[in-house]
Enzyme design. Sequence first.
Site, PDB file in Angstrom:
ATOM      1  N   ARG A  43      24.404   1.980  28.506  1.00  0.00           N
ATOM      2  CA  ARG A  43      23.396   3.087  28.268  1.00  0.00           C
ATOM      3  C   ARG A  43      23.287   3.680  27.025  1.00  0.00           C
ATOM      4  O   ARG A  43      23.076   5.190  26.778  1.00  0.00           O
ATOM      5  CB  ARG A  43      23.673   4.372  29.023  1.00  0.00           C
ATOM      6  CG  ARG A  43      23.563   4.217  30.811  1.00  0.00           C
ATOM      7  CD  ARG A  43      21.974   4.284  31.178  1.00  0.00           C
ATOM      8  NE  ARG A  43      21.929   4.062  32.489  1.00  0.00           N
ATOM      9  CZ  ARG A  43      21.770   5.230  33.513  1.00  0.00           C
ATOM     10  NH1 ARG A  43      21.755   6.122  32.914  1.00  0.00           N
ATOM     11  NH2 ARG A  43      21.994   5.028  34.816  1.00  0.00           N
ATOM     12  N   ARG A  47      19.607   9.705  26.599  1.00  0.00           N
ATOM     13  CA  ARG A  47      19.251  10.843  26.291  1.00  0.00           C
ATOM     14  C   ARG A  47      20.110  11.720  25.554  1.00  0.00           C
ATOM     15  O   ARG A  47      19.925  12.761  24.828  1.00  0.00           O
ATOM     16  CB  ARG A  47      19.151  11.848  27.686  1.00  0.00           C
ATOM     17  CG  ARG A  47      17.930  11.432  28.605  1.00  0.00           C
ATOM     18  CD  ARG A  47      18.223  12.021  29.830  1.00  0.00           C
ATOM     19  NE  ARG A  47      19.030  11.403  30.432  1.00  0.00           N
ATOM     20  CZ  ARG A  47      19.521  11.333  31.753  1.00  0.00           C
ATOM     21  NH1 ARG A  47      18.865  12.281  32.541  1.00  0.00           N
ATOM     22  NH2 ARG A  47      20.432  10.737  32.485  1.00  0.00           N
ATOM     23  N   ARG A  56      10.730   9.542  25.011  1.00  0.00           N
ATOM     24  CA  ARG A  56      10.897   9.688  26.405  1.00  0.00           C
ATOM     25  C   ARG A  56       9.594  10.839  26.976  1.00  0.00           C
ATOM     26  O   ARG A  56       8.912  10.760  27.864  1.00  0.00           O
ATOM     27  CB  ARG A  56      12.068  10.381  26.787  1.00  0.00           C
ATOM     28  CG  ARG A  56      12.327  10.714  28.247  1.00  0.00           C
ATOM     29  CD  ARG A  56      12.273   9.512  29.013  1.00  0.00           C
ATOM     30  NE  ARG A  56      12.520   9.744  30.777  1.00  0.00           N
ATOM     31  CZ  ARG A  56      11.421  10.146  31.332  1.00  0.00           C
ATOM     32  NH1 ARG A  56      10.267  10.324  30.898  1.00  0.00           N
ATOM     33  NH2 ARG A  56      11.812  10.657  32.482  1.00  0.00           N
ATOM     34  N   ASP A  93      15.608  -0.784  33.438  1.00  0.00           N
ATOM     35  CA  ASP A  93      16.536  -0.240  34.668  1.00  0.00           C
ATOM     36  C   ASP A  93      16.832  -1.379  35.736  1.00  0.00           C
ATOM     37  O   ASP A  93      15.809  -2.116  35.851  1.00  0.00           O
ATOM     38  CB  ASP A  93      15.878   1.021  35.339  1.00  0.00           C
ATOM     39  CG  ASP A  93      17.055   1.805  35.985  1.00  0.00           C
ATOM     40  OD1 ASP A  93      17.677   2.651  35.361  1.00  0.00           O
ATOM     41  OD2 ASP A  93      16.979   1.672  37.327  1.00  0.00           O
ATOM     42  N   TYR A 169      20.439   1.344  46.698  1.00  0.00           N
ATOM     43  CA  TYR A 169      19.259   2.432  46.424  1.00  0.00           C
ATOM     44  C   TYR A 169      18.072   2.104  47.248  1.00  0.00           C
ATOM     45  O   TYR A 169      17.337   2.978  47.561  1.00  0.00           O
ATOM     46  CB  TYR A 169      19.042   2.027  44.715  1.00  0.00           C
ATOM     47  CG  TYR A 169      19.967   2.746  44.038  1.00  0.00           C
ATOM     48  CD1 TYR A 169      19.850   3.941  43.531  1.00  0.00           C
ATOM     49  CD2 TYR A 169      20.987   1.893  43.352  1.00  0.00           C
ATOM     50  CE1 TYR A 169      20.738   4.520  42.877  1.00  0.00           C
ATOM     51  CE2 TYR A 169      22.047   2.540  42.550  1.00  0.00           C
ATOM     52  CZ  TYR A 169      21.840   3.887  42.523  1.00  0.00           C
ATOM     53  OH  TYR A 169      22.677   4.512  41.502  1.00  0.00           O
TER      54      TYR A 169
HETATM   55  O1  CP3 Z   1      22.143   0.604  29.077  1.00  0.00           O
HETATM   56  C1  CP3 Z   1      20.972   0.905  28.491  1.00  0.00           C
HETATM   57  O2  CP3 Z   1      21.051   1.601  27.276  1.00  0.00           O
HETATM   58  C2  CP3 Z   1      20.002   0.021  28.865  1.00  0.00           C
HETATM   59  C3  CP3 Z   1      19.228   0.691  29.840  1.00  0.00           C
HETATM   60  C4  CP3 Z   1      19.624   0.915  31.307  1.00  0.00           C
HETATM   61  C5  CP3 Z   1      19.111   2.048  31.976  1.00  0.00           C
HETATM   62  N1  CP3 Z   1      19.956   2.056  33.317  1.00  0.00           N
HETATM   63  C6  CP3 Z   1      18.326   2.982  31.552  1.00  0.00           C
HETATM   64  C7  CP3 Z   1      18.179   4.400  32.131  1.00  0.00           C
HETATM   65  C8  CP3 Z   1      20.598   0.214  31.955  1.00  0.00           C
HETATM   66  C9  CP3 Z   1      21.328  -1.172  31.753  1.00  0.00           C
HETATM   67  C10 CP3 Z   1      20.562   0.836  33.447  1.00  0.00           C
HETATM   68  C11 CP3 Z   1      21.435   0.608  34.624  1.00  0.00           C
HETATM   69  C12 CP3 Z   1      21.365   1.227  35.618  1.00  0.00           C
HETATM   70  N2  CP3 Z   1      20.440   2.202  36.245  1.00  0.00           N
HETATM   71  C13 CP3 Z   1      22.267   1.418  36.631  1.00  0.00           C
HETATM   72  C14 CP3 Z   1      23.704   0.592  36.677  1.00  0.00           C
HETATM   73  C15 CP3 Z   1      24.693   1.122  35.608  1.00  0.00           C
HETATM   74  C16 CP3 Z   1      25.273   2.589  36.169  1.00  0.00           C
HETATM   75  O3  CP3 Z   1      24.866   3.541  35.339  1.00  0.00           O
HETATM   76  O4  CP3 Z   1      25.768   2.331  37.173  1.00  0.00           O
HETATM   77  C17 CP3 Z   1      22.214   2.187  37.594  1.00  0.00           C
HETATM   78  C18 CP3 Z   1      22.813   2.395  39.060  1.00  0.00           C
HETATM   79  C19 CP3 Z   1      20.582   2.722  37.599  1.00  0.00           C
HETATM   80  C20 CP3 Z   1      19.802   3.497  38.350  1.00  0.00           C
HETATM   81  C21 CP3 Z   1      19.398   4.827  37.689  1.00  0.00           C
HETATM   82  N3  CP3 Z   1      18.453   4.751  36.517  1.00  0.00           N
HETATM   83  C22 CP3 Z   1      20.202   6.176  37.956  1.00  0.00           C
HETATM   84  C23 CP3 Z   1      21.069   6.378  38.913  1.00  0.00           C
HETATM   85  C24 CP3 Z   1      19.620   6.928  37.066  1.00  0.00           C
HETATM   86  C25 CP3 Z   1      19.439   8.550  36.988  1.00  0.00           C
HETATM   87  C26 CP3 Z   1      20.813   8.970  36.457  1.00  0.00           C
HETATM   88  C27 CP3 Z   1      20.380   9.409  35.160  1.00  0.00           C
HETATM   89  O5  CP3 Z   1      21.150   8.955  34.242  1.00  0.00           O
HETATM   90  O6  CP3 Z   1      19.497  10.019  34.898  1.00  0.00           O
HETATM   91  C28 CP3 Z   1      18.400   6.157  36.104  1.00  0.00           C
HETATM   92  C29 CP3 Z   1      17.571   6.403  35.165  1.00  0.00           C
HETATM   93  C30 CP3 Z   1      17.614   5.991  33.597  1.00  0.00           C
HETATM   94  N4  CP3 Z   1      18.074   4.730  33.442  1.00  0.00           N
HETATM   95  C31 CP3 Z   1      17.671   6.507  32.511  1.00  0.00           C
HETATM   96  C32 CP3 Z   1      18.203   5.673  31.406  1.00  0.00           C
HETATM   97  C33 CP3 Z   1      18.116   5.951  30.112  1.00  0.00           C
HETATM   98  C34 CP3 Z   1      17.552   8.132  32.445  1.00  0.00           C
HETATM   99  C35 CP3 Z   1      16.221   8.375  32.753  1.00  0.00           C
HETATM  100  C36 CP3 Z   1      15.755   9.372  31.612  1.00  0.00           C
HETATM  101  O7  CP3 Z   1      15.602   9.161  30.241  1.00  0.00           O
HETATM  102  O8  CP3 Z   1      14.543  10.196  32.162  1.00  0.00           O
END
Ligand code: CP3
Length: 361
Positions: A43, A47, A56, A93, A169
């Site tokens: 990640r 943010r 964003r 994602d 999910y």
């Molecule tokens: O790593 C990176 O920089 C690449 C991008 C990336 C995102 N999600 C961007 C993201 C990657 C590799 C993921 C993987 C992901 N997404 C996983 C597996 C890894 C883990 O964290 O367990 C999972 C379970 C998800 C599903 C997901 N996406 C959730 C549960 C959430 C909400 C939680 C949160 O942090 O807000 C997201 C949203 C998400 N995916 C964001 C980002 C940058 C935040 C959303 C935003 O910026 O508004």
Amino acid sequence: MKKRSPGSENASHPNTPSGQILPPFLGALAVNAQSTPPIWLMRQAGRYLPEYREVRAKAGSFLDLCYTPEMATEVTLQPIRRFGFDAAIVFSDILVVPHALGQHVEFLEGEGPKLQPVTNAKELSKLSGKDAGKRFDLVYEAIDRIVASLGGQTPLIGFCGAPWTVASYMVGGGGSPDQRAAKLLAYRDPQAFKALLDLLVETSSSYLIGQIRAGVRALQIFDSWAGSLADNDFASFTIEPTAEIVRRVKAAHPGVPIIGFPRGSSASFERYAAETGVDALGCDTAAPLDLMSSMQARLPVQGNLDPLLLLAGGDAMERRVQAILSRLSPKPFVFNLGHGILPETPLENVERLIHLVRAVG
Ligand code: CP3
């Protein structure tokens, strides 16, 4: 879109006739000892970066950000520009896969992802991989742009979620602490659940192959919820589908390394590594350093600093970073967190971490 030659990193392996040196991240995955371990953070685009929050805010929805190649490219490059990480990861994602299968997916501010749950065979039958390829094209276009901007020195990582985690999910309609909806479907209607895993294997394999053709040089399979499964279900829901994805991707592109990240599953590391065929093992924070070190006899490991320790910084972080480095480096090791970086993380702690890691060797 221009196609790059997949698996071309083999041509630059130090042991091949061309004799070129691989970038440190790919070198570590090719089981070459690195005097200074490569570092990237799960990640890393996100943010905690003010420049990410700016893009964003302009993007509208999170999925719009993922599916607009110019913006996805920009946010992928931001952490590379600021910190010079050894690898970039495509901004997307794991839930673009269910979205591409036709499931309704949205990301609500502060609430995480919400999906229209798929809870039975009838709802499952409405999903289809038929149009998925077209939806993935926007991700491939982003990859093409990112690779062109990165140049050859910083490899780009592609990824997908493992079928079990994505299914949890899809069936639950969002995240849940115990994956109860997915487990109940698996226990009550094993056939329907197996059909869902099979659909995810099929779609995720072609998605990963598409990412390689667009230019990624390594892959990671995120199994964030692997840790909640009983051992027989771990074999059926985590190991088998992951192994099948690895087989399919390797059949098409044997030279592209695959990192498996079965979060919360250190008790099953041996079995996961032996049976999935992944090239490297992503380790969460709870994985003992002794175990990670012993796994290095079999394959490179990646991890596992606690994201909360990076958030806290100070002496506690420094002590743990040194412990990780002295235990796991210079054997093939990729420095990373044990899970994604937290939005509240101070930028100076990330700078300090990189300084500590780069001081090795
Ligand atoms: O790593 C990176 O920089 C690449 C991008 C990336 C995102 N999600 C961007 C993201 C990657 C590799 C993921 C993987 C992901 N997404 C996983 C597996 C890894 C883990 O964290 O367990 C999972 C379970 C998800 C599903 C997901 N996406 C959730 C549960 C959430 C909400 C939680 C949160 O942090 O807000 C997201 C949203 C998400 N995916 C964001 C980002 C940058 C935040 C959303 C935003 O910026 O508004």
